[in-house]
Enzyme design. Structure first.
Site, PDB file in Angstrom:
ATOM      1  N   CYS A  55       0.823  -1.191   0.000  1.00 34.39           N
ATOM      2  CA  CYS A  55       0.000   0.000   0.000  1.00 34.39           C
ATOM      3  C   CYS A  55       0.859   1.244   0.000  1.00 34.39           C
ATOM      4  O   CYS A  55       2.074   1.188  -0.089  1.00 34.39           O
ATOM      5  CB  CYS A  55      -0.904   0.005   1.231  1.00 34.39           C
TER       6      CYS A  55
ATOM      7  N   SER B 139      -4.886  -4.803  -2.006  1.00 37.58           N
ATOM      8  CA  SER B 139      -5.306  -5.893  -1.120  1.00 37.58           C
ATOM      9  C   SER B 139      -4.543  -7.175  -1.422  1.00 37.58           C
ATOM     10  O   SER B 139      -4.534  -7.652  -2.559  1.00 37.58           O
ATOM     11  CB  SER B 139      -6.815  -6.146  -1.274  1.00 37.58           C
ATOM     12  N   ILE B 140      -3.926  -7.741  -0.387  1.00 36.68           N
ATOM     13  CA  ILE B 140      -3.182  -8.997  -0.516  1.00 36.68           C
ATOM     14  C   ILE B 140      -3.740 -10.049   0.442  1.00 36.68           C
ATOM     15  O   ILE B 140      -4.000 -11.180   0.058  1.00 36.68           O
ATOM     16  CB  ILE B 140      -1.679  -8.785  -0.240  1.00 36.68           C
ATOM     17  N   ILE B 141      -3.910  -9.672   1.716  1.00 37.35           N
ATOM     18  CA  ILE B 141      -4.437 -10.570   2.744  1.00 37.35           C
ATOM     19  C   ILE B 141      -5.726  -9.961   3.298  1.00 37.35           C
ATOM     20  O   ILE B 141      -5.767  -8.760   3.597  1.00 37.35           O
ATOM     21  CB  ILE B 141      -3.407 -10.797   3.865  1.00 37.35           C
TER      22      ILE B 141
ATOM     23  N   VAL C 249      13.629 -11.251 -18.148  1.00 32.34           N
ATOM     24  CA  VAL C 249      13.787 -10.114 -19.042  1.00 32.34           C
ATOM     25  C   VAL C 249      15.177 -10.143 -19.662  1.00 32.34           C
ATOM     26  O   VAL C 249      16.121 -10.693 -19.087  1.00 32.34           O
ATOM     27  CB  VAL C 249      13.552  -8.791 -18.273  1.00 32.34           C
TER      28      VAL C 249
ATOM     29  N   SER D 281      11.344 -12.674  -5.104  1.00 31.46           N
ATOM     30  CA  SER D 281      12.572 -12.274  -5.774  1.00 31.46           C
ATOM     31  C   SER D 281      13.764 -12.585  -4.876  1.00 31.46           C
ATOM     32  O   SER D 281      13.607 -12.802  -3.669  1.00 31.46           O
ATOM     33  CB  SER D 281      12.521 -10.783  -6.130  1.00 31.46           C
TER      34      SER D 281
END
EC number: 6.3.5.4
Length: 634
Positions: free
Chosen positions: A2, A54-56, A286, A359
């Site tokens: 966020c 929003s993730i959780i 990439v 990552s």
């Protein structure tokens, strides 16, 4: 994931319509950090604004979040990976929960333990908590600096934000110390920024600001090393189990999750472990059209052998230049690491499939992955040379012409570590900066940044000292800065399982001879990866995100660079004749000036965006609509 902005007001009154609109504009400028939801809270003393990705607990994790009959109000950027374990502990203590979010867990823990709660959080975060009853504001940042945290004192009050651009005004001035350090480090070292009045909260620290009193800073987490002896098999077991647990916890999500994949061991290790918990994992890579600057083929081979999908994107010189202004705008401060460009493009493609990616950042700093960490061993012969002889050799090296074989070896061998090593990149020497910068000030010496760090770690082996410098400078100033800004530019959450407190507690105990051994870096990590990571990856030379600027600045990007130098309104700061000479010498193959040139060019572009107002901010802020060149190579 966020973005927030907060203002602790200088005067106790509600914002007027004009001030409220200005505050909303400051929040809206970082809409990409949280395009799903937004919220505000204001009382007579404070105002919070929040943008949510929003993730959780997508339904009930709205912020600003109120707790304990509205005594506490909180905004929070990041993820707490051990929130379920902390929640179970709090429930055993008799605390009930209204949501499934990690946000409520943080504020409940704070209500019970106060600032001690920050030590227990396992994750990435920047947090603001307002105690309305005590009229006191608290802020905290995660131990490694994964999530950004800016603040600024003004007549209106003290502002706090996830991005610096939310705090800027029309009267900003360049911080001369930050400017000078930028040309040494290729980034502005924390807690400085390129703007005089804007600062960053340091990683592993928190602040307390009682209303109408000065802000006070405290440290809750210290990075240190404490070597222990174990057999290789014991270290391998510990690394595998600790990293596996970290990856498993980092995959807690209510939205689709994938992983970035280069040709190296770090991201491959993460992907191999993540596939156990997410069999349909998608990976993203990439590369460039220029020969020798693409790891796509290696990444594809890795993905095939691990049985995961892989998508790749080829970046052209035209793509590269077109997106540079948008990239620099998102970065807030100039960053001369060309790797931020491929990271921008791979994040853009990943977002088309997932909302979260894993990552491999942090593995090199924790496990000894940089080739420069071999240097203390290669210079060991100088340890037995008497000081008068070393001084003589240093004088000999100083008069040898540049490029003469052995000059660099003699110079490095006769220069103490704390004077020669300032981190993973060193752009301009002081003498060069004195020629380049019209504003050069001899008091802003680069060792002002590193000397206090060496004072704290000086008794450790040389490699541990170098790791310590990198953890406090390069990691937070370059690696994590671009990871956050380039991923969030596309509303993509990037998670780094290597930069986990438990992984660090293990890595800090591994002796140097287990990290740098047998002519390799990350020696014991490579052993731990055997049988998990495909063999073709294990002993590959480290490349990272290689970018062909050395070639392009002579060819495809020459005209662009020349025009930027001519048009940039920086003649009061830089001696442009010096810059033109750097470009021409590079093009005539007199010397490779690509990295120094890139450092100057990125500052000039930043200056056009933030000081000259040459670009349309609405266009830079807008969602990237360029046509995709996505290729499924699974």
């Amino acid at each position: 994931m966020c973005g927030f902005i907060g203002l602790l007001k200088a005067e106790t009154e509600m914002l007027g319509a004009t001030e409220r609109k200005e505050f909303e504009n400051r929040l809206n400028i970082i809409d990409y950090r949280g395009p799903v939801d937004q919220g505000y809270y204001e009382d007579e003393t404070i105002i919070f604004g929040f943008k949510r990705l929003s993730i959780i607990d997508e339904v009930s994790g709205h912020q600003p979040f109120a707790y304990e009959d509205d005594r506490y109000w909180m905004v929070f950027n990041g993820e707490i990976y051990n929130y379920l374990e902390l929640k179970e502990y709090l429930q055993r203590e008799g605390i009930d929960f209204m949501t499934e979010s990690d946000t409520e867990v943080i504020i409940a823990l704070f209500s019970k333990q106060g600032v001690d709660c920050f030590k227990q959080l396992r994750g990435m975060f920047s947090i603001l908590i307002w105690d309305k009853q005590a009229q006191c504001l608290y802020g905290a940042r995660d131990p490694f600096g994964i999530k950004p945290f800016y603040y600024k004192e003004t007549e209106q009050g003290t502002f706090f934000a996830s991005e610096k651009k939310s705090l800027l005004s029309d009267s900003e001035q360049i911080d001369q110390q930050g400017l000078q350090h930028y040309f040494t480090f290729q980034y502005v070292p924390e807690p400085m920024t390129m703007n005089q009045k804007v600062h960053r909260l340091e990683p592993g620290s928190y602040f307390i600001k009682q209303y109408n009193r000065p802000i006070t800073h405290f440290r809750y987490f210290q990075l240190s090393f404490h070597s222990k002896e174990n057999t290789d098999n014991q270290w391998v077991d510990k690394i595998q189990s600790t990293l596996d647990q970290s990856v498993q916890m980092h995959m807690r999500s209510d939205v689709p999750i994938g992983s970035l994949l280069s040709g190296g061991i770090d991201s491959s290790f993460i992907v191999a472990l993540a596939k156990q918990y997410h069999p349909n994992l998608k990976t993203f890579s990439v590369g460039f059209e220029q020969d020798g600057y693409s790891e796509i083929d290696v990444a594809k081979e890795t993905a095939d052998k691990l049985g995961v999908e892989n998508y790749s994107y080829i970046i052209s010189p035209e793509d590269f230049v077109e997106k540079l202004p948008k990239i620099i705008w998102h970065l807030d401060d100039p960053l001369a690491d060309p790797a931020c460009v491929p990271l921008y493009f791979v994040a853009k493609e990943a977002k088309k499939h997932v909302t979260v990616v894993l990552s491999g950042e942090g593995a090199d700093e924790l496990f000894g992955g940089y080739n420069i960490y071999h240097e203390p061993d290669s210079l060991r012969v100088f340890e037995s040379i008497p000081t008068p002889v070393k001084n003589l050799l240093a004088r000999v090296a100083s008069v040898l012409p540049e490029g003469v074989k052995g000059k660099s070896f003699l110079t490095r061998g006769t220069t103490p570590l704390r004077q020669r090593y300032i981190g993973n990149a060193k752009m301009f020497e002081e003498k060069e900066k004195n020629s380049l910068l019209k504003t050069y000030h001899q008091d802003y010496y680069y060792q002002n940044v590193t000397a206090p760090l060496y004072d704290k770690i000086g008794n450790e082996p040389a490699v541990h000292q170098m790791q310590y410098i990198d953890l406090h400078t390069w990691l937070r100033g370059d690696i994590l800065l671009k990871a956050d800004k380039m991923s969030m530019a596309h509303s993509l959450e990037l998670r780094v399982p290597f930069l986990d407190k438990e992984v660090f507690q293990l890595a800090r105990e591994i002796p140097v001879n287990k990290k740098i051994a047998n002519g390799t870096t990350k020696h014991i990590l490579r052993q731990a990866a055997q049988g998990i990571v495909p063999d073709h990856v294990l002993n590959r030379k480290k490349l990272g995100f290689p970018v062909p600027i050395r070639h392009w600045l002579k060819n495809e990007l020459y005209s662009w660079a020349l025009n930027l130098i001519q048009e940039s309104q920086t003649a009061h700061i830089l001696d442009k004749e010096v810059v033109f000479d750097l470009l021409e010498d590079h093009c005539m193959d007199k010397r490779d000036n690509s990295r120094k040139l890139w450092t100057v060019l990125m500052f000039m572009l930043w200056h056009q965006i933030y000081m000259e107002n040459k670009f349309d901010i609405a266009e830079l802020q807008s969602e990237d609509k360029t046509e995709s060149k996505l290729v499924d190579v699974s």
